[in-house]
Motif scaffolding. Structure first.
Motif, PDB file in Angstrom:
ATOM      1  N   TYR A  88      -3.147  -5.390  -0.737  1.00 23.72           N
ATOM      2  CA  TYR A  88      -4.290  -4.972  -1.551  1.00 23.72           C
ATOM      3  C   TYR A  88      -5.058  -6.154  -2.147  1.00 23.72           C
ATOM      4  O   TYR A  88      -4.615  -7.299  -2.093  1.00 23.72           O
ATOM      5  CB  TYR A  88      -3.796  -4.101  -2.724  1.00 23.72           C
ATOM      6  CG  TYR A  88      -3.028  -2.888  -2.304  1.00 23.72           C
ATOM      7  CD1 TYR A  88      -3.701  -1.736  -1.915  1.00 23.72           C
ATOM      8  CD2 TYR A  88      -1.631  -2.877  -2.295  1.00 23.72           C
ATOM      9  CE1 TYR A  88      -2.993  -0.595  -1.523  1.00 23.72           C
ATOM     10  CE2 TYR A  88      -0.923  -1.745  -1.906  1.00 23.72           C
ATOM     11  CZ  TYR A  88      -1.613  -0.614  -1.526  1.00 23.72           C
ATOM     12  OH  TYR A  88      -0.921   0.501  -1.140  1.00 23.72           O
ATOM     13  N   GLY A  89      -6.201  -5.814  -2.795  1.00 20.35           N
ATOM     14  CA  GLY A  89      -6.891  -6.761  -3.656  1.00 20.35           C
ATOM     15  C   GLY A  89      -6.207  -6.730  -5.011  1.00 20.35           C
ATOM     16  O   GLY A  89      -5.906  -5.648  -5.529  1.00 20.35           O
ATOM     17  N   GLU A 149      -7.665 -11.231  -2.474  1.00 15.90           N
ATOM     18  CA  GLU A 149      -7.419 -10.197  -1.473  1.00 15.90           C
ATOM     19  C   GLU A 149      -6.119 -10.505  -0.743  1.00 15.90           C
ATOM     20  O   GLU A 149      -5.919 -11.627  -0.277  1.00 15.90           O
ATOM     21  CB  GLU A 149      -8.608 -10.147  -0.495  1.00 15.90           C
ATOM     22  CG  GLU A 149      -8.559  -9.021   0.533  1.00 15.90           C
ATOM     23  CD  GLU A 149      -8.588  -7.626  -0.067  1.00 15.90           C
ATOM     24  OE1 GLU A 149      -9.254  -7.405  -1.087  1.00 15.90           O
ATOM     25  OE2 GLU A 149      -7.914  -6.734   0.501  1.00 15.90           O
ATOM     26  N   LYS A 150      -5.248  -9.516  -0.661  1.00 13.21           N
ATOM     27  CA  LYS A 150      -3.985  -9.613   0.079  1.00 13.21           C
ATOM     28  C   LYS A 150      -3.219 -10.920  -0.166  1.00 13.21           C
ATOM     29  O   LYS A 150      -2.949 -11.687   0.765  1.00 13.21           O
ATOM     30  CB  LYS A 150      -4.236  -9.402   1.578  1.00 13.21           C
ATOM     31  CG  LYS A 150      -4.919  -8.067   1.881  1.00 13.21           C
ATOM     32  CD  LYS A 150      -4.947  -7.737   3.350  1.00 13.21           C
ATOM     33  CE  LYS A 150      -5.447  -6.326   3.629  1.00 13.21           C
ATOM     34  NZ  LYS A 150      -6.806  -6.018   3.203  1.00 13.21           N
ATOM     35  N   ILE A 156      -3.606  -3.589  -8.750  1.00 14.31           N
ATOM     36  CA  ILE A 156      -4.394  -3.630  -7.512  1.00 14.31           C
ATOM     37  C   ILE A 156      -5.714  -2.855  -7.653  1.00 14.31           C
ATOM     38  O   ILE A 156      -5.809  -1.899  -8.421  1.00 14.31           O
ATOM     39  CB  ILE A 156      -3.596  -3.068  -6.315  1.00 14.31           C
ATOM     40  CG1 ILE A 156      -3.230  -1.593  -6.547  1.00 14.31           C
ATOM     41  CG2 ILE A 156      -2.338  -3.902  -6.064  1.00 14.31           C
ATOM     42  CD1 ILE A 156      -3.068  -0.817  -5.269  1.00 14.31           C
ATOM     43  N   LEU A 188      -9.804 -12.575  -8.855  1.00 12.27           N
ATOM     44  CA  LEU A 188      -9.454 -11.549  -7.865  1.00 12.27           C
ATOM     45  C   LEU A 188      -9.001 -12.237  -6.591  1.00 12.27           C
ATOM     46  O   LEU A 188      -9.598 -13.232  -6.185  1.00 12.27           O
ATOM     47  CB  LEU A 188     -10.705 -10.733  -7.495  1.00 12.27           C
ATOM     48  CG  LEU A 188     -11.325  -9.823  -8.545  1.00 12.27           C
ATOM     49  CD1 LEU A 188     -12.721  -9.415  -8.098  1.00 12.27           C
ATOM     50  CD2 LEU A 188     -10.462  -8.589  -8.721  1.00 12.27           C
ATOM     51  N   THR A 212     -13.782  -8.268  -2.001  1.00  5.46           N
ATOM     52  CA  THR A 212     -13.034  -8.900  -3.095  1.00  5.46           C
ATOM     53  C   THR A 212     -13.449 -10.361  -3.262  1.00  5.46           C
ATOM     54  O   THR A 212     -13.624 -10.838  -4.386  1.00  5.46           O
ATOM     55  CB  THR A 212     -11.515  -8.810  -2.824  1.00  5.46           C
ATOM     56  OG1 THR A 212     -11.178  -7.439  -2.623  1.00  5.46           O
ATOM     57  CG2 THR A 212     -10.707  -9.357  -3.979  1.00  5.46           C
ATOM     58  N   ASP A 213     -13.614 -11.078  -2.149  1.00  5.80           N
ATOM     59  CA  ASP A 213     -13.992 -12.498  -2.229  1.00  5.80           C
ATOM     60  C   ASP A 213     -15.376 -12.657  -2.874  1.00  5.80           C
ATOM     61  O   ASP A 213     -15.601 -13.560  -3.679  1.00  5.80           O
ATOM     62  CB  ASP A 213     -14.001 -13.136  -0.832  1.00  5.80           C
ATOM     63  CG  ASP A 213     -12.615 -13.130  -0.187  1.00  5.80           C
ATOM     64  OD1 ASP A 213     -11.630 -12.932  -0.927  1.00  5.80           O
ATOM     65  OD2 ASP A 213     -12.522 -13.315   1.044  1.00  5.80           O
ATOM     66  N   GLN A 267     -14.855 -10.000   3.118  1.00  6.36           N
ATOM     67  CA  GLN A 267     -14.149  -9.253   2.080  1.00  6.36           C
ATOM     68  C   GLN A 267     -15.015  -9.058   0.839  1.00  6.36           C
ATOM     69  O   GLN A 267     -15.577 -10.027   0.305  1.00  6.36           O
ATOM     70  CB  GLN A 267     -12.856  -9.991   1.679  1.00  6.36           C
ATOM     71  CG  GLN A 267     -11.836 -10.110   2.804  1.00  6.36           C
ATOM     72  CD  GLN A 267     -11.171  -8.784   3.155  1.00  6.36           C
ATOM     73  OE1 GLN A 267     -11.386  -7.763   2.484  1.00  6.36           O
ATOM     74  NE2 GLN A 267     -10.385  -8.788   4.222  1.00  6.36           N
TER      75      GLN A 267
END
Ligand code: UTP
Length: 289
Positions: free
Chosen positions: A171-172, A191-192, A203, A189, A232-233, A230
Motif C-alpha cells: 500500500y501507500g 508507495e509500497k 495506509i 508518503l 502517492t509520489d 504513482q
C-alpha cells in the motif's frame, strides 16, 4: 475561512484487474457485485451522499459495461413497465449528461496517470478521487466524513486506516505528524515501502480530496513502484507547499480488489440486509459446523 466546494469526483477504472482473472477478462472489476449492486454503484452513491455532482470516469478498453450501467436501459425499462414492475431499483443507476463524463486512459500506466487523464474535465478546482474496489462501508459514508473534515481544514485529504505492520508493503503509507481526533497531519508518503522502511502502519485507503495543483505535479511525475506513474509520489511532492491531512474512516473497509476481501464484503452486506440476513446467517452457521 471557507473552502471551495468539492463538486467533482474522479473514478479511475482503467486498471486490468488481474487479481480477479478470469472473472475480469470481459467484465470490469468495478462491475463485480457486492450482493446485488456493483462496486462502482456503491462508490457513486457515496459521492452523491457527500454532495458531489459530477462523476468523471477514467475508463479503458473493455470497460463499456460501466457506461451502460449508468445509462438508460430503454428496452429493459419498457418491458418492466409493461409488466407492472417497479423501476425504483434502477433509480440510482441514472447519471444524466450533466452529471457524468468519461475519459479514456489508453494504456494502464498507473493510478497517477489515470488521474492526470481527467485534468481538463477537473479544471481548476479541488476534487475527490474514489478507488471503487476499496469498498468503504459506513454511515455517514467515508467521503461525507472527509468533506466534513475538508470544510474545517481545507487543502488535501486522504483516508487512512491501520493495518498489521507486515502488510504495509502492498500500500501507500503515511508518515504521521500531529493527531487531533480523526485528523492526522501528513508529513510524508511512500508507495509500497518495505516493512523496515515504512514510516507507520497507516495506509492510504482509496479516497482522496486533492487540490488541482496535483495535476501539474503529475504532469512531470517520473515512474515509481512497479514502473507506474504513482499518485502517492505526486502527492508526496506537494507536502510542505499545501496542507495535507489524513482522515481515519469511522466505518469498515473491504479490499474488493482481493478475493478474500470481496467475499468478506459480500458477507458483511448480506448479514445487514433485512431481506436475507437470517437465511445467510443460518447457511453460514451450517457450513461452519
Ligand atoms: P490496482 O492497483 O487495484 O490495479 O489499481 P488493477 O489493475 O485495478 O488490479 P490488479 O492489481 O491487476 O488486480 C487501483 C485503482 O487504480 C485504477 C484501477 O482501476 C483501480 O481503481 N488504475 C490503475 C487505473 O485506472 N489505471 C491504471 O493504469 C492503474
Amino acid at each position: 475561512m471557507t473552502h471551495k466546494p468539492i463538486r467533482k469526483a474522479v473514478f479511475p477504472v482503467a486498471g486490468l484487474g488481474t487479481r480477479f482473472l478470469p472473472a475480469t477478462k470481459a467484465i470490469p472489476k468495478e462491475m463485480l457485485p457486492v450482493v446485488d449492486r456493483p462496486l462502482i454503484q456503491y462508490a457513486v452513491d457515496e459521492a452523491r451522499e457527500a454532495g458531489i455532482e459530477q462523476m468523471i470516469f477514467v475508463t479503458g478498453r473493455g470497460k463499456s459495461a460501466i457506461e451502460d450501467h449508468f445509462d438508460i436501459a430503454f428496452e429493459l425499462e419498457r418491458t418492466m413497465a409493461e409488466r407492472g414492475k417497479s423501476l425504483a431499483v434502477l433509480e440510482p443507476t441514472r447519471l444524466g449528461p450533466g452529471n457524468c463524463a468519461y475519459v479514456r486512459q489508453q494504456e494502464p500506466m498507473g493510478l497517477g496517470h489515470a488521474i492526470w487523464c481527467a485534468r481538463d474535465i477537473v479544471g481548476d478546482e479541488p476534487f475527490a478521487i474514489f478507488l471503487p474496489d476499496e469498498f468503504m462501508h459506513g454511515s455517514p459514508g467515508c467521503m461525507a466524513q472527509m468533506v466534513k473534515a475538508y470544510n474545517e481544514v481545507g487543502g488535501n485529504l486522504i483516508s487512512v486506516l491501520e493495518v498489521p505492520r507486515d502488510k504495509v508493503s502492498s500500500y501507500g503509507v503515511i508518515d504521521p505528524g500531529e493527531r487531533a481526533g480523526a485528523l492526522t497531519e501528513v508529513k510524508g508518503l511512500v508507495e509500497k515501502p518495505s516493512v523496515a522502511d515504512a514510516p507507520s502502519n497507516l495506509i492510504i485507503s482509496g479516497r482522496y480530496i486533492l487540490q488541482p495543483e496535483v495535476m501539474r505535479t503529475l504532469e512531470n511525475q517520473e515512474k515509481g513502484a512497479g514502473g507506474e506513474i504513482q499518485l502517492t509520489d505526486a502527492m508526496a511532492r506537494m507536502i510542505g507547499n499545501q496542507a495535507f491531512h489524513a482522515v481515519t474512516f469511522d466505518g469498515n473497509r473491504y479490499d474488493c480488489g482481493s478475493k478474500v476481501g470481496y467475499i468478506e464484503a459480500n458477507l458483511a452486506v448480506a448479514l445487514e440486509r433485512e431481506d436475507m440476513a437470517d437465511e445467510v446467517r443460518s447457511i453460514a452457521r451450517a457450513m461452519l459446523e
